[in-house]
Design an enzyme around this catalytic site. Structure first.
Site, PDB file in Angstrom:
ATOM      1  N   ASP A  48      -3.394   2.299  -5.573  1.00  0.00           N
ATOM      2  CA  ASP A  48      -2.158   2.306  -4.775  1.00  0.00           C
ATOM      3  C   ASP A  48      -1.980   1.063  -3.908  1.00  0.00           C
ATOM      4  O   ASP A  48      -1.187   1.066  -2.988  1.00  0.00           O
ATOM      5  CB  ASP A  48      -2.087   3.578  -3.916  1.00  0.00           C
ATOM      6  N   GLU A  49      -2.711   0.012  -4.225  1.00  0.00           N
ATOM      7  CA  GLU A  49      -2.752  -1.128  -3.307  1.00  0.00           C
ATOM      8  C   GLU A  49      -2.871  -2.437  -4.083  1.00  0.00           C
ATOM      9  O   GLU A  49      -3.624  -2.510  -5.047  1.00  0.00           O
ATOM     10  CB  GLU A  49      -4.035  -0.938  -2.496  1.00  0.00           C
TER      11      GLU A  49
ATOM     12  N   ASP B 190       0.860  -1.189   0.000  1.00  0.00           N
ATOM     13  CA  ASP B 190       0.000   0.000   0.000  1.00  0.00           C
ATOM     14  C   ASP B 190       0.895   1.237   0.000  1.00  0.00           C
ATOM     15  O   ASP B 190       1.718   1.419   0.896  1.00  0.00           O
ATOM     16  CB  ASP B 190      -0.891  -0.028   1.251  1.00  0.00           C
TER      17      ASP B 190
HETATM   18  P1  TTP Z   1      -5.272   5.111   0.783  1.00  0.00           P
HETATM   19  O1  TTP Z   1      -4.267   4.046   0.499  1.00  0.00           O
HETATM   20  O2  TTP Z   1      -6.437   4.774   1.627  1.00  0.00           O
HETATM   21  O3  TTP Z   1      -4.562   6.333   1.480  1.00  0.00           O
HETATM   22  P2  TTP Z   1      -3.154   6.983   1.193  1.00  0.00           P
HETATM   23  O4  TTP Z   1      -2.344   6.183   0.232  1.00  0.00           O
HETATM   24  O5  TTP Z   1      -3.344   8.414   0.793  1.00  0.00           O
HETATM   25  O6  TTP Z   1      -2.484   6.980   2.620  1.00  0.00           O
HETATM   26  P3  TTP Z   1      -1.939   5.707   3.457  1.00  0.00           P
HETATM   27  O7  TTP Z   1      -2.144   4.505   2.616  1.00  0.00           O
HETATM   28  O8  TTP Z   1      -0.492   6.011   3.705  1.00  0.00           O
HETATM   29  O9  TTP Z   1      -2.743   5.713   4.702  1.00  0.00           O
HETATM   30  O10 TTP Z   1      -5.813   5.670  -0.579  1.00  0.00           O
HETATM   31  C1  TTP Z   1      -5.008   5.803  -1.745  1.00  0.00           C
HETATM   32  C2  TTP Z   1      -5.405   7.034  -2.533  1.00  0.00           C
HETATM   33  O11 TTP Z   1      -6.777   6.988  -2.873  1.00  0.00           O
HETATM   34  C3  TTP Z   1      -5.215   8.305  -1.763  1.00  0.00           C
HETATM   35  O12 TTP Z   1      -3.895   8.830  -1.862  1.00  0.00           O
HETATM   36  C4  TTP Z   1      -6.247   9.214  -2.378  1.00  0.00           C
HETATM   37  C5  TTP Z   1      -7.355   8.291  -2.828  1.00  0.00           C
HETATM   38  N1  TTP Z   1      -8.482   8.329  -1.879  1.00  0.00           N
HETATM   39  C6  TTP Z   1      -9.539   9.203  -2.125  1.00  0.00           C
HETATM   40  O13 TTP Z   1      -9.559   9.904  -3.148  1.00  0.00           O
HETATM   41  N2  TTP Z   1     -10.572   9.270  -1.215  1.00  0.00           N
HETATM   42  C7  TTP Z   1     -10.599   8.520  -0.072  1.00  0.00           C
HETATM   43  O14 TTP Z   1     -11.554   8.633   0.729  1.00  0.00           O
HETATM   44  C8  TTP Z   1      -9.514   7.628   0.181  1.00  0.00           C
HETATM   45  C9  TTP Z   1      -9.506   6.775   1.436  1.00  0.00           C
HETATM   46  C10 TTP Z   1      -8.488   7.566  -0.736  1.00  0.00           C
HETATM   47 MG    MG Z   2      -2.127   4.110   0.493  1.00  0.00          MG
END
Ligand code: TTP
Ligand code: MG
Length: 360
Positions: free
Chosen positions: A106-107, A11
């Site tokens: 991103d995952e 992630d």
């Molecule tokens: P996440 O992996 O949930 O969050 P992140 O990568 O920003 O942070 P981390 O993993 O370090 O906690 O989501 C990935 C991307 O998806 C995030 O950068 C932006 C997008 N996203 C949204 O647009 N809205 C949301 O509600 C969420 C959770 C994520």
């Molecule tokens: Mg993330």
């Protein structure tokens, strides 16, 4: 034969915000919020870790983020760039396994059970993935390593950002006993609240309930909760590309005439292929060997079975096929083996809880 799994969950850290920081070094060290602008009715897509310290998080209104952190840098998302970066991340992941299941930009999950590089250690593979992402994309990712998807995903969140955490098979059940039910896969806010009313707060509480009692209260999901409570999750990593065959071949450094050496090499290849089949829940019906002699003449021998191949008879079949070639009498430069006639099986892989902790 039992094939356990080694699963990595990757992630990216503060994904959109990290891409922005990377592309604009002036943002380094400052709170960055990507999403709706402060005076808009939009929401926060993500915030970098500096901004999170002020309580800003995804899905919060931009107006509220502004109240918490007015001096942050507010940026509109650049989806094209995130999509392209995501494609590059996935390309890196595919170098480590062809069993990759993306969950979002991103995952992703990877099943690396069949990857014999890095001493067969999923932890070292996760480290190598993180290193490649930093080196090539200038971004950090967090990795979770475990024996199923549920625990691998939890593990990737344990040491974020730039984290690497491993939940070994022997530690999984204990870990889950202490895990709040809100973090269980598939338990949302409503179910969590219902469980709390019943006195179920963490894994250990769930274990006190029989499967039947859970099903009574939560319907079919009760079966699922009972499994998770034991640290079990049989879902395979589902990669999208459907394959027609799976094979392997090598060219020897010097031509080889000795039958036993060639047989040994083919056995090594088929062992790898059988692991790959198992981690995908596939069965194969046909096995084919390919021999290229020193003068480049080629021999292909194949056998198909009504029943799926298994570890035992696939080996004797290879031996039998090899005897129908001139191996042993002529020098050989290349050998390969392929299985085809693939079908997906619904049979779940057995998992051994104490499996191979040493090289996890
Ligand atoms: P996440 O992996 O949930 O969050 P992140 O990568 O920003 O942070 P981390 O993993 O370090 O906690 O989501 C990935 C991307 O998806 C995030 O950068 C932006 C997008 N996203 C949204 O647009 N809205 C949301 O509600 C969420 C959770 C994520
Ligand atoms: Mg993330």
């Amino acid at each position: 034969m039992i094939y356990p799994r080694k699963i990595i969950h990757i992630d990216m850290d503060a994904f959109y915000a990290s891409v922005e920081e990377r592309d604009n070094p002036e943002l380094k060290g400052r709170p960055v919020i990507v999403g709706g602008l402060p005076n808009s009715r939009g929401v926060v897509a993500t915030a970098n870790y500096e901004a999170r310290r002020y309580g800003v998080h995804s899905a919060m209104s931009a107006a509220q983020a502004y109240r918490l952190c007015p001096f942050a840098e507010y940026l509109r998302p650049r989806f094209e760039v995130y999509r392209e970066t995501s494609r590059q991340v996935m390309e890196i992941l595919h170098r480590f396994s062809d069993c990759v299941e993306p969950l979002s930009l991103d995952e992703a999950y990877l099943d690396v059970s069949g990857n014999m590089d890095y001493q067969g250690s999923a932890t070292l593979i996760a480290r190598a993935i993180k290193d490649a992402i930093i080196k090539e994309l200038c971004l950090t990712a967090s990795a979770g390593v475990s024996y199923n998807k549920f625990l691998a995903k939890i593990a990737s969140g344990l040491n974020k950002p730039d984290g690497l955490a491993v939940i070994r098979p022997k530690d999984g059940p204990d870990f889950v006993r202490n895990l709040p039910v809100g973090q269980f896969h598939g338990i949302g806010k409503a179910t969590e609240a219902k469980m709390k009313k019943l006195g179920i707060h963490q894994g250990a509480d769930l274990l006190n309930w029989s499967q039947n009692a859970l099903v009574l209260h939560f319907g079919k999901a009760g079966y699922w909760y009972a499994l998770l409570a034991k640290g079990e999750d049989p879902r395979p990593v589902r990669h999208h590309r459907q394959r027609q065959s799976l094979g392997h071949e090598i060219t020897f450094a010097h031509d080889i005439t000795d039958m036993e050496t060639i047989l040994e090499e083919l056995m090594r290849q088929i062992d790898k292929i059988m692991v790959k089949l198992a981690v995908r829940n596939w069965l194969a019906h046909t096995v084919t060997i390919k021999i290229k002699y020193g003068d480049f003449e080629q021999a292909i021998r194949s056998k198909t079975f009504r029943q799926a191949l298994n570890q035992k008879h696939i080996r004797s079949t290879i031996r039998e096929l090899l005897q129908k070639t001139k191996v042993g009498n002529r020098p050989v430069r290349l050998v390969g083996v392929t299985v085809s006639g693939l079908e997906e099986t619904s049979a779940m892989l057995l998992q051994t809880p104490l499996w191979q902790d040493r090289i996890f």
